[in-house]
Design a protein around this motif. Sequence first.
Motif, short mmCIF file in Angstrom:
data_model
loop_
_atom_site.label_atom_id
_atom_site.label_comp_id
_atom_site.label_asym_id
_atom_site.label_seq_id
_atom_site.Cartn_x
_atom_site.Cartn_y
_atom_site.Cartn_z
N ALA A 67 2.06 36.24 20.94
CA ALA A 67 2.25 37.21 19.86
C ALA A 67 1.91 36.55 18.52
O ALA A 67 1.28 37.18 17.66
CB ALA A 67 3.69 37.72 19.86
N ALA A 68 2.29 35.29 18.35
CA ALA A 68 1.98 34.57 17.11
C ALA A 68 0.47 34.44 16.93
O ALA A 68 -0.03 34.42 15.81
CB ALA A 68 2.64 33.19 17.13
N ALA A 69 -0.25 34.37 18.06
CA ALA A 69 -1.71 34.24 17.99
C ALA A 69 -2.38 35.60 17.84
O ALA A 69 -3.62 35.68 17.84
CB ALA A 69 -2.23 33.53 19.24
N GLY A 70 -1.59 36.67 17.74
CA GLY A 70 -2.14 37.98 17.43
C GLY A 70 -2.45 38.85 18.63
O GLY A 70 -2.97 39.96 18.47
N PHE A 71 -2.14 38.40 19.84
CA PHE A 71 -2.41 39.20 21.03
C PHE A 71 -1.32 40.24 21.22
O PHE A 71 -0.15 40.02 20.86
CB PHE A 71 -2.47 38.31 22.28
N ARG A 72 -1.70 41.36 21.83
CA ARG A 72 -0.68 42.29 22.32
C ARG A 72 -0.09 41.66 23.58
O ARG A 72 -0.74 41.60 24.62
CB ARG A 72 -1.27 43.67 22.58
N ALA A 73 1.14 41.17 23.46
CA ALA A 73 1.76 40.37 24.52
C ALA A 73 2.98 41.09 25.06
O ALA A 73 3.63 41.87 24.36
CB ALA A 73 2.16 39.00 23.99
N MET A 74 3.29 40.79 26.31
CA MET A 74 4.35 41.54 26.98
C MET A 74 5.00 40.68 28.06
O MET A 74 4.37 39.80 28.64
CB MET A 74 3.71 42.78 27.61
N THR A 75 6.27 40.98 28.32
CA THR A 75 6.95 40.47 29.50
C THR A 75 7.76 41.61 30.10
O THR A 75 8.02 42.61 29.44
CB THR A 75 7.85 39.27 29.18
N SER A 76 8.11 41.45 31.36
CA SER A 76 9.00 42.44 31.98
C SER A 76 9.98 41.70 32.86
O SER A 76 9.73 40.59 33.33
CB SER A 76 8.20 43.45 32.82
N SER A 77 11.14 42.32 33.04
CA SER A 77 12.15 41.74 33.91
C SER A 77 13.19 42.81 34.22
O SER A 77 12.99 43.99 33.89
CB SER A 77 12.80 40.51 33.24
N SER A 78 14.26 42.39 34.84
CA SER A 78 15.40 43.27 35.06
C SER A 78 16.64 42.53 34.61
O SER A 78 16.64 41.31 34.49
CB SER A 78 15.49 43.67 36.54
N SER A 79 17.68 43.25 34.42
CA SER A 79 18.88 42.85 33.68
C SER A 79 19.22 41.36 33.61
O SER A 79 19.28 40.80 32.50
CB SER A 79 20.05 43.65 34.22
#
Lengths: 353, 179
Positions: A67-79
């Motif tokens: 994200a700091a490098a400007g990419f649309r970044a994502m993670t996913s998980s569960s609780s």
Amino acid sequence: MARQLMKGNEAIAEAAIRAGCRAFFGYPITPQNEIPEYMAAHMAENGGVFVQAESEVAAINMVYGAAAAGFRAMTSSSSPGISLKQEGISYIAASDLPCVIVNIMRAGPGLGGIQSAQGDYFQAVKGGGHGDYKLLVFAPASIQEAVDLMFVAFDKADQYRMPAMILGDGMIGQMMEPVELPPAVDLQSLPEKPWCLRGWDGQGERRIVSSLRIQPEDLEPYLNEQMKKWERIKEDEARAEEYRAEDAEILLTAYGTPARICKSAVEILRAEGIKAGLIRPITLFPFPDRAFRYHAARPEVKGFVSVELSTGQMIEDVRLAVDGKKPVSFFGRCGGAVMSEDEIVAFVKGGAF
Amino acid sequence: MEKILLAGFGGQGVLSLGQILAYAAMTEGKEVSWLPSYGPEMRGGTANCSVIISEKPIASPIVARPTLLVAMNGPSLVRFEDKVVPGGVIIVNSSLIERKVTRSDVKAYYIPANDLAIQCGTARAANIVMYGAINSHCKILQPESVHKGLEYAFKKKPRLIPMNEVAYRAGFEAVEQHD
């Protein structure tokens, strides 16, 4: 456009890629495993990066970097995995970085169970990590809405430079429904990120991303500015759907899949002559106060019922919005159990207030 | 609106059958939802899924009170028989379930799905026999969409489609010829 039958998790992953996500970092956990599975299969062919990290903590910090490098970044998980990410989320928020975090909730606390639940409302909306920060929190109630909100989440995260969360119960991840996938965004058309890190060649402006503001005279003004931003967000970004609410005397309120169970309950109650309706928050932060205030002021309204897959969390925001004007009661199932429409109907007819 | 509950043990293809029904109905422009049970109980234990097929947008995707139950094994019949709405339908896999439906307010079909599937060439087509049985009763799918459902299910093994067409037909006729 042709409708496809897609599982929620897969649709969420495909929508993220189409919304411009080019960096995914994750770690497996039920019931969201189809998201990293799909990303592993499809991110590379879209010119993106997929990493199965060594832990949730590592994954969220990779998101921080991307994200700091400007990419649309994502993670996913569960609780339980989202709990592990909280430190990183706080740092990302404090660094004013956009990203998207998907939480397909299972039953807690602790390892809990793997069935559908909504016990992470407080964590998502009130701040699961330390310090004063907010996430934009979107709560889809269908696979199509999960797809559509993924685009919104990336756009709004960029616009406000803050993390956004897609908060779905396990059923949103596991269910299949027809979806129409919007076309992929043109990455070149996205707004510039003049703050993002590109490496410094010793010349010109030096960009720094940091969450450290060690002097109170730096940190307090920063947080005061954040507060103003949150107020703008509350003013501009709250979303809710109302269903047969206009003349309702009893207003159910729920988000995610329970809101759909409530719609079925509204139909049954209406058929029996009870004027029921539904307010379905689509954004949880910002909470759609206005819809509640409007209906709380209507004289015919007898009260509100917060219907949740928890022991009662969103009800606190409902009560703040209703502000004592009308009674607010709670009906929930938890631990991975899901209510039926008949149970909601029985609760309302049994005297909810 | 049909609210269908498909139940059996893991490996009988109940989750696939649900996807086939949902997909086929979707190709006709209908609203559909498919919601599986998921979790440790699926491993060698019971598996079930809820499928809703509707002309209108679907509110709750959960089927607490099915209009149609397919019980592929004994435990599924025990667990879900009482949930079916009065006037609803239970299709019993009589290859594996000896007992009868105890309720008198539902329509019961006894379809030897495994035996019919074996006659068609493979016991694994028992779920497709039930595909035929379901549509024979509720006539919710046009023949063309039935075929699209099979193409969807066997997109990686299209050579299996003709055999499964036969299995579908066997289930369809078994309901037609049922008392």
